[in-house]
Design a protein around this motif. Structure first.
Motif, PDB file in Angstrom:
ATOM      1  N   ARG A 120       3.000   3.802 -12.039  1.00 34.77           N
ATOM      2  CA  ARG A 120       3.416   2.518 -11.498  1.00 34.77           C
ATOM      3  C   ARG A 120       2.371   2.009 -10.512  1.00 34.77           C
ATOM      4  O   ARG A 120       1.708   2.787  -9.817  1.00 34.77           O
ATOM      5  N   VAL A 121       2.234   0.698 -10.441  1.00 34.46           N
ATOM      6  CA  VAL A 121       1.320   0.068  -9.490  1.00 34.46           C
ATOM      7  C   VAL A 121       2.104  -0.917  -8.630  1.00 34.46           C
ATOM      8  O   VAL A 121       2.843  -1.765  -9.142  1.00 34.46           O
ATOM      9  N   CYS A 122       1.942  -0.782  -7.326  1.00 32.57           N
ATOM     10  CA  CYS A 122       2.492  -1.734  -6.360  1.00 32.57           C
ATOM     11  C   CYS A 122       1.306  -2.475  -5.753  1.00 32.57           C
ATOM     12  O   CYS A 122       0.427  -1.853  -5.142  1.00 32.57           O
ATOM     13  N   LEU A 123       1.266  -3.774  -5.927  1.00 33.15           N
ATOM     14  CA  LEU A 123       0.157  -4.586  -5.417  1.00 33.15           C
ATOM     15  C   LEU A 123       0.671  -5.564  -4.376  1.00 33.15           C
ATOM     16  O   LEU A 123       1.629  -6.307  -4.617  1.00 33.15           O
ATOM     17  N   ILE A 124       0.034  -5.558  -3.216  1.00 32.15           N
ATOM     18  CA  ILE A 124       0.286  -6.554  -2.173  1.00 32.15           C
ATOM     19  C   ILE A 124      -1.054  -7.173  -1.827  1.00 32.15           C
ATOM     20  O   ILE A 124      -2.004  -6.450  -1.476  1.00 32.15           O
ATOM     21  N   ALA A 125      -1.162  -8.481  -1.948  1.00 26.73           N
ATOM     22  CA  ALA A 125      -2.463  -9.129  -1.768  1.00 26.73           C
ATOM     23  C   ALA A 125      -2.291 -10.483  -1.099  1.00 26.73           C
ATOM     24  O   ALA A 125      -1.382 -11.250  -1.453  1.00 26.73           O
ATOM     25  N   SER A 178      -7.141   7.248 -11.956  1.00 24.07           N
ATOM     26  CA  SER A 178      -5.887   6.488 -11.842  1.00 24.07           C
ATOM     27  C   SER A 178      -4.683   7.336 -12.232  1.00 24.07           C
ATOM     28  O   SER A 178      -3.627   6.806 -12.557  1.00 24.07           O
ATOM     29  N   SER A 179      -4.839   8.661 -12.186  1.00 26.17           N
ATOM     30  CA  SER A 179      -3.758   9.552 -12.624  1.00 26.17           C
ATOM     31  C   SER A 179      -2.812   9.865 -11.473  1.00 26.17           C
ATOM     32  O   SER A 179      -2.689  11.008 -11.037  1.00 26.17           O
ATOM     33  N   PHE A 180      -2.159   8.813 -10.990  1.00 31.63           N
ATOM     34  CA  PHE A 180      -1.165   8.950  -9.931  1.00 31.63           C
ATOM     35  C   PHE A 180       0.174   8.440 -10.454  1.00 31.63           C
ATOM     36  O   PHE A 180       0.223   7.563 -11.314  1.00 31.63           O
ATOM     37  N   ASP A 181       1.243   8.961  -9.898  1.00 35.04           N
ATOM     38  CA  ASP A 181       2.561   8.455 -10.275  1.00 35.04           C
ATOM     39  C   ASP A 181       2.800   7.066  -9.696  1.00 35.04           C
ATOM     40  O   ASP A 181       3.561   6.278 -10.249  1.00 35.04           O
ATOM     41  N   LEU A 182       2.122   6.789  -8.568  1.00 29.67           N
ATOM     42  CA  LEU A 182       2.201   5.465  -7.947  1.00 29.67           C
ATOM     43  C   LEU A 182       0.882   5.175  -7.244  1.00 29.67           C
ATOM     44  O   LEU A 182       0.362   6.026  -6.528  1.00 29.67           O
ATOM     45  N   ILE A 183       0.344   3.989  -7.502  1.00 26.77           N
ATOM     46  CA  ILE A 183      -0.806   3.487  -6.752  1.00 26.77           C
ATOM     47  C   ILE A 183      -0.356   2.243  -6.005  1.00 26.77           C
ATOM     48  O   ILE A 183       0.230   1.334  -6.594  1.00 26.77           O
ATOM     49  N   ALA A 238       8.324   3.200  -4.667  1.00 22.07           N
ATOM     50  CA  ALA A 238       8.446   4.656  -4.697  1.00 22.07           C
ATOM     51  C   ALA A 238       9.778   5.079  -5.296  1.00 22.07           C
ATOM     52  O   ALA A 238       9.847   6.036  -6.086  1.00 22.07           O
ATOM     53  N   ASN A 239      10.836   4.375  -4.955  1.00 20.68           N
ATOM     54  CA  ASN A 239      12.171   4.731  -5.453  1.00 20.68           C
ATOM     55  C   ASN A 239      12.296   4.530  -6.955  1.00 20.68           C
ATOM     56  O   ASN A 239      13.162   5.147  -7.594  1.00 20.68           O
ATOM     57  N   ARG A 240      11.454   3.687  -7.530  1.00 23.11           N
ATOM     58  CA  ARG A 240      11.517   3.430  -8.966  1.00 23.11           C
ATOM     59  C   ARG A 240      10.701   4.416  -9.788  1.00 23.11           C
ATOM     60  O   ARG A 240      10.705   4.358 -11.022  1.00 23.11           O
ATOM     61  N   CYS A 241       9.963   5.283  -9.124  1.00 22.01           N
ATOM     62  CA  CYS A 241       9.137   6.254  -9.840  1.00 22.01           C
ATOM     63  C   CYS A 241      10.004   7.424 -10.321  1.00 22.01           C
ATOM     64  O   CYS A 241      10.680   8.070  -9.517  1.00 22.01           O
ATOM     65  N   SER A 242       9.956   7.688 -11.610  1.00 22.84           N
ATOM     66  CA  SER A 242      10.702   8.830 -12.143  1.00 22.84           C
ATOM     67  C   SER A 242      10.004  10.144 -11.819  1.00 22.84           C
ATOM     68  O   SER A 242      10.653  11.173 -11.603  1.00 22.84           O
ATOM     69  N   ASP A 243       8.675  10.121 -11.793  1.00 24.15           N
ATOM     70  CA  ASP A 243       7.894  11.289 -11.397  1.00 24.15           C
ATOM     71  C   ASP A 243       7.323  11.036 -10.012  1.00 24.15           C
ATOM     72  O   ASP A 243       6.773   9.954  -9.746  1.00 24.15           O
ATOM     73  N   TYR A 245       1.158 -12.420  -2.040  1.00 25.08           N
ATOM     74  CA  TYR A 245       1.848 -12.122  -3.291  1.00 25.08           C
ATOM     75  C   TYR A 245       2.058 -10.612  -3.347  1.00 25.08           C
ATOM     76  O   TYR A 245       1.141  -9.846  -3.017  1.00 25.08           O
ATOM     77  N   ALA A 246       3.248 -10.183  -3.772  1.00 22.23           N
ATOM     78  CA  ALA A 246       3.537  -8.754  -3.792  1.00 22.23           C
ATOM     79  C   ALA A 246       4.369  -8.404  -5.027  1.00 22.23           C
ATOM     80  O   ALA A 246       5.245  -9.156  -5.446  1.00 22.23           O
ATOM     81  N   TYR A 247       4.050  -7.239  -5.596  1.00 30.01           N
ATOM     82  CA  TYR A 247       4.723  -6.768  -6.811  1.00 30.01           C
ATOM     83  C   TYR A 247       5.207  -5.334  -6.603  1.00 30.01           C
ATOM     84  O   TYR A 247       4.395  -4.449  -6.324  1.00 30.01           O
ATOM     85  N   VAL A 248       6.502  -5.120  -6.748  1.00 31.34           N
ATOM     86  CA  VAL A 248       7.024  -3.764  -6.765  1.00 31.34           C
ATOM     87  C   VAL A 248       6.471  -3.021  -7.970  1.00 31.34           C
ATOM     88  O   VAL A 248       6.125  -1.837  -7.902  1.00 31.34           O
ATOM     89  N   SER A 249       6.370  -3.738  -9.084  1.00 32.18           N
ATOM     90  CA  SER A 249       5.791  -3.173 -10.299  1.00 32.18           C
ATOM     91  C   SER A 249       4.816  -4.205 -10.864  1.00 32.18           C
ATOM     92  O   SER A 249       5.224  -5.172 -11.513  1.00 32.18           O
TER      93      SER A 249
END
Length: 258
Positions: A184-189, A134-139, A51-56, A241-245
């Motif tokens: 941006r997409v944050c994936l935790i799986a 998928s028109s979100f600033d962060l998913i 979330a902190n890395r999202c410009s919008d 496995y987790a990705y901030v981006s």
């Protein structure tokens, strides 16, 4: 009053076991609070970092919000104009919690678009679709990737091969949907289930139905079910496995066989 909107539990969600599954998850989270603590903290920290890395910071979508154990609702609410928490069903706990936030909304739905059609047609011969835009600033895809095919596969009679093929397509479809997201997409799986006897790993098997995730993930072990929570003889742990981006460019959008 928040943007919360309650429409009742969809019939397919109750009949296919999503309600009972959410209740078991919520109860296990309470029983295993100490064993889950590290996993929950890391999930929340990763989501806040994304979330902190999202410009919008207009809208954020959390897929698989569940009992909200691992979702930093307050932090997301403070950072985005609108927070949408998506899951097939929401129990009373999450419904009560989100009422404290004017910009947080619970939405009931299946992100794959598969479950209700499987319920209606009793067949796994259904192409997964991606009904959510998928028109979100962060998913944020929160610990659901390996779970998406499970209920549909259990609900209808089919051969093991048919179920495996279907599960592979559902997982692949979700990854493709994330790769096509605008923001941006944050994936935790969870990617692997492990069976431990004390400090000895007895066996492990993958959870992503033949798919692998790109390099660069943060990795940790989630003590999902300490003995005898899920197994009388073993501690059940998941590799996460987790990705901030999430590296969307590493998913080939043309390589989708549905």
């Amino acid at each position: 009053m928040s943007g919360f909107h309650w429409t009742g539990v969809p019939r397919y969600a109750r009949r296919m076991g999503y309600v009972s599954g959410q209740r078991r998850l919520a109860a296990r989270g309470k029983r295993c609070r100490s064993q889950w603590r590290d996993h929950i903290l890391r999930c929340r920290e990763l989501m806040v970092a994304a979330a902190n890395r999202c410009s919008d910071r207009g809208r954020v979508l959390v897929v698989g919000s569940g009992p909200l154990h691992d979702i930093p609702v307050a932090q997301l609410s403070a950072r985005f104009r609108e927070v949408i928490l998506l899951d097939v069903v929401h129990l009373q706990g999450p419904r009560s919690e989100v009422k404290h936030y004017d910009n947080v909304r619970l939405v009931q739905g299946d992100v794959t678009g598969v479950a209700e059609r499987v319920f209606l047609h009793r067949s796994l011969d259904v192409r997964p679709t991606r009904p959510w835009d998928s028109s979100f600033d962060l998913i944020i895809s929160a610990n659901v990737l390996s779970q998406l095919p499970l209920m549909p596969c259990q609900f209808v009679p089919a051969s093991d091969g048919e179920k495996t093929s279907f599960a592979q397509r559902v997982v692949r479809s979700h990854l493709a949907w994330l790769a096509g997201a605008q923001g941006r997409v944050c994936l935790i799986a969870d990617v692997e289930r492990q069976y431990w006897n004390g400090d000895v790993l007895q066996c492990a098997h993958p959870l992503l139905w033949g798919h692998t995730l790109p390099a660069g993930a943060e990795k940790w072990i989630w003590v999902l079910g300490p003995k005898p929570e899920m197994d009388p003889d073993y501690d059940i742990k998941h590799k996460v496995y987790a990705y901030v981006s999430f590296p969307k460019t590493e998913i080939d959008l043309n390589d989708i066989k549905l």
